[in-house]
Motif scaffolding. Structure first.
Motif, mmCIF file in Angstrom:
data_model
loop_
_atom_site.group_PDB
_atom_site.id
_atom_site.type_symbol
_atom_site.label_atom_id
_atom_site.label_comp_id
_atom_site.label_asym_id
_atom_site.label_seq_id
_atom_site.Cartn_x
_atom_site.Cartn_y
_atom_site.Cartn_z
ATOM 1 N N GLN A 15 -39.945 -6.458 -60.299
ATOM 2 C CA GLN A 15 -38.646 -5.796 -60.452
ATOM 3 C C GLN A 15 -37.720 -6.079 -59.211
ATOM 4 O OE1 GLN A 15 -40.184 -1.680 -60.251
ATOM 5 N NE2 GLN A 15 -39.468 -1.418 -62.097
ATOM 6 N N LEU A 16 -38.298 -6.695 -58.136
ATOM 7 C CA LEU A 16 -37.655 -7.250 -57.027
ATOM 8 C C LEU A 16 -37.147 -8.553 -57.252
ATOM 9 C CD1 LEU A 16 -39.854 -5.725 -54.132
ATOM 10 C CD2 LEU A 16 -37.348 -5.366 -54.691
ATOM 11 N N GLY A 17 -37.873 -9.369 -58.279
ATOM 12 C CA GLY A 17 -37.518 -10.655 -58.732
ATOM 13 C C GLY A 17 -38.720 -11.688 -57.812
ATOM 14 N N TRP A 18 -39.462 -11.264 -57.323
ATOM 15 C CA TRP A 18 -40.409 -11.938 -56.304
ATOM 16 C C TRP A 18 -41.679 -12.376 -57.484
ATOM 17 C CZ3 TRP A 18 -41.102 -8.253 -51.781
ATOM 18 C CH2 TRP A 18 -39.723 -8.041 -51.122
ATOM 19 N N PRO A 19 -42.126 -13.794 -56.837
ATOM 20 C CA PRO A 19 -43.294 -14.106 -57.706
ATOM 21 C C PRO A 19 -44.720 -13.394 -57.075
ATOM 22 C CG PRO A 19 -42.700 -15.574 -55.764
ATOM 23 C CD PRO A 19 -41.809 -14.527 -55.979
ATOM 24 N N ALA A 20 -45.844 -13.684 -57.636
ATOM 25 C CA ALA A 20 -46.968 -13.113 -56.944
ATOM 26 C C ALA A 20 -47.269 -13.587 -55.598
ATOM 27 C CB ALA A 20 -48.278 -13.656 -57.682
ATOM 28 N N SER A 21 -47.697 -12.577 -54.902
ATOM 29 C CA SER A 21 -47.954 -12.844 -53.371
ATOM 30 C C SER A 21 -48.603 -14.034 -53.016
ATOM 31 C CB SER A 21 -48.371 -11.650 -52.544
ATOM 32 O OG SER A 21 -48.385 -11.843 -51.279
ATOM 33 N N ALA A 22 -48.668 -14.834 -52.023
ATOM 34 C CA ALA A 22 -49.308 -15.990 -51.699
ATOM 35 C C ALA A 22 -50.476 -15.425 -50.521
ATOM 36 C CB ALA A 22 -48.525 -17.296 -51.288
ATOM 37 N N ALA A 23 -50.429 -14.380 -50.115
ATOM 38 C CA ALA A 23 -50.966 -13.892 -48.964
ATOM 39 C C ALA A 23 -52.649 -13.904 -49.288
ATOM 40 C CB ALA A 23 -50.594 -12.288 -48.698
ATOM 41 N N PRO A 24 -53.222 -13.980 -48.360
ATOM 42 C CA PRO A 24 -54.662 -14.118 -48.334
ATOM 43 C C PRO A 24 -55.352 -12.776 -49.040
ATOM 44 C CG PRO A 24 -54.217 -14.844 -46.114
ATOM 45 C CD PRO A 24 -53.110 -14.163 -46.803
ATOM 46 N N ALA A 25 -56.337 -13.062 -49.872
ATOM 47 C CA ALA A 25 -56.890 -11.704 -50.734
ATOM 48 C C ALA A 25 -57.791 -11.153 -49.425
ATOM 49 C CB ALA A 25 -57.839 -12.048 -51.868
ATOM 50 N N GLN A 26 -57.905 -9.785 -49.522
ATOM 51 C CA GLN A 26 -58.598 -8.941 -48.853
ATOM 52 C C GLN A 26 -58.822 -7.683 -49.479
ATOM 53 O OE1 GLN A 26 -58.063 -8.694 -44.375
ATOM 54 N NE2 GLN A 26 -59.256 -6.817 -44.351
ATOM 55 N N ALA A 50 -29.244 0.971 -53.145
ATOM 56 C CA ALA A 50 -29.015 -0.599 -53.406
ATOM 57 C C ALA A 50 -29.390 -1.099 -52.105
ATOM 58 C CB ALA A 50 -28.051 -0.976 -53.870
ATOM 59 N N ALA A 51 -28.841 -0.606 -51.133
ATOM 60 C CA ALA A 51 -28.862 -1.025 -49.660
ATOM 61 C C ALA A 51 -30.250 -1.081 -49.202
ATOM 62 C CB ALA A 51 -28.143 0.013 -48.489
ATOM 63 N N CYS A 52 -31.166 -0.071 -49.624
ATOM 64 C CA CYS A 52 -32.629 -0.226 -49.233
ATOM 65 C C CYS A 52 -33.263 -1.348 -49.915
ATOM 66 C CB CYS A 52 -33.343 0.972 -49.847
ATOM 67 S SG CYS A 52 -32.771 2.618 -49.185
ATOM 68 N N ILE A 53 -33.094 -1.778 -51.100
ATOM 69 C CA ILE A 53 -33.566 -2.930 -51.838
ATOM 70 C C ILE A 53 -33.030 -4.160 -50.856
ATOM 71 C CG2 ILE A 53 -33.456 -4.248 -53.947
ATOM 72 C CD1 ILE A 53 -35.058 -1.632 -54.081
ATOM 73 N N ALA A 54 -31.797 -4.129 -50.799
ATOM 74 C CA ALA A 54 -31.315 -5.321 -49.964
ATOM 75 C C ALA A 54 -31.906 -5.369 -48.643
ATOM 76 C CB ALA A 54 -29.731 -5.275 -49.684
ATOM 77 N N GLU A 55 -32.267 -4.307 -48.008
ATOM 78 C CA GLU A 55 -32.826 -4.469 -46.742
ATOM 79 C C GLU A 55 -34.240 -5.102 -46.872
ATOM 80 O OE1 GLU A 55 -32.956 -3.273 -42.550
ATOM 81 O OE2 GLU A 55 -31.477 -3.597 -43.769
ATOM 82 N N TRP A 56 -34.924 -4.594 -47.836
ATOM 83 C CA TRP A 56 -36.476 -5.067 -48.077
ATOM 84 C C TRP A 56 -36.563 -6.520 -48.527
ATOM 85 C CZ3 TRP A 56 -40.991 -4.748 -46.503
ATOM 86 C CH2 TRP A 56 -42.073 -4.895 -47.441
#
Length: 281
Positions: A15-26, A50-56
């Motif tokens: 929903q944020l328009g981001w791909p899957a996270s590339a962070a290490p699995a844990q 909307a400002a909260c989403i923009a902040e994030w």
């Protein structure tokens, strides 16, 4: 669990328009650490989601642009906004990048409340509820029972006075004075009495203070009587009923002991030095 309070309001990476996270699995941690932004945050977030989403999104962009830290993604697993939304960051099963170093990152997942050092500094009840939703969600997917602030184990003022005071209370869901039942680590009157009895039996024999050459306080006299003392303690402890503690209570008591790192070693060193000093006389 999410859902014990109001319905979980989750904003996903998709929903944020981001791909899957590339962070290490844990897959597991000891628990969750709570954070704040540590910079000025606009009070506009209180009235404009909307400002909260923009902040994030701005936080993630700043992390990805940080070449010193070389973040693979936004540092936190989740964020919580003043309107009670839980905003997905690295998400479930991903090592955080927020706790200060790799050892600390492996120990706890991370949730940030969108409050800061000025402007918007006090979390709303809805934000606290969303943080609690995130904690419960992470507990369903590998997080242990610990709830700490970023400052616990790392030199920082994070997560700020208001959030840290809430964390120290056990991060109770708004509208309650204690954490949910499954996280309750308070002792019953019977359990407290049993622990007090154990304390009264063990403490007199657990340590000693060298006061001089008087036979009653001499180190040698103490050591000569050790076997008899241990037998006496064993008999008294055996006569006491077992203390029936829950796993959460045991973890909480262990955490209190762990809060004084090196205490046992320091005591042992002092005892050893007193014995060495006595032998050198």
């Amino acid at each position: 669990m999410p859902g014990k309070g109001p319905t979980l309001k989750l904003v996903t990476r998709a929903q944020l328009g981001w791909p899957a996270s590339a962070a290490p699995a844990q897959a597991t941690t000891r628990g969750v650490k709570v954070h704040y932004e540590g910079t000025p945050v606009s009070t506009r977030l209180l009235t404009d989601h909307a400002a909260c989403i923009a902040e994030w999104k701005a936080i993630r962009a700043s992390h990805l642009a940080n070449k010193t830290e070389n973040y693979s993604d936004v540092a936190y697993n989740y964020a919580a906004c003043p309107h009670g939304y839980l905003l997905e960051g690295r998400g479930i099963g991903k090592r955080t990048g927020a706790n200060g170093n790799q050892d600390l990152n492996r120990a706890h997942y991370a949730i940030v409340g969108l409050v800061g050092s000025s402007g918007l500094v006090t979390p709303t009840d809805a934000m606290l509820g969303a943080i609690r939703d995130g904690i419960d969600l992470l507990r369903q997917h590998g997080a242990g029972p610990e709830i700490k602030g970023h400052r616990d184990g790392y030199a920082t003022t994070c997560p700020g006075a208001s959030l840290y005071a809430w964390v120290q209370k056990g991060a109770p869901r708004p509208g309650t004075t204690t954490p949910p039942t499954e996280d309750d680590v308070s002792l019953t009157a019977a359990q407290a009495k049993q622990l007090a009895e154990l304390h009264d039996v063990l403490v007199p024999y657990a340590g000693w203070q060298y006061k001089g050459k008087d036979e009653e306080t001499d180190a040698y006299a103490y050591l000569r009587g050790t076997n008899a003392s241990v037998k006496a303690v064993d008999a008294k402890v055996s006569a006491l009923k077992p203390v029936d503690l829950t796993d959460a209570q045991i973890a909480a008591l262990a955490e209190k002991v762990a809060a004084a790192p090196g205490l046992a070693d320091a005591i042992a060193e002092k005892v050893a030095q007193k014995i060495a000093d006595r032998l050198a006389e």
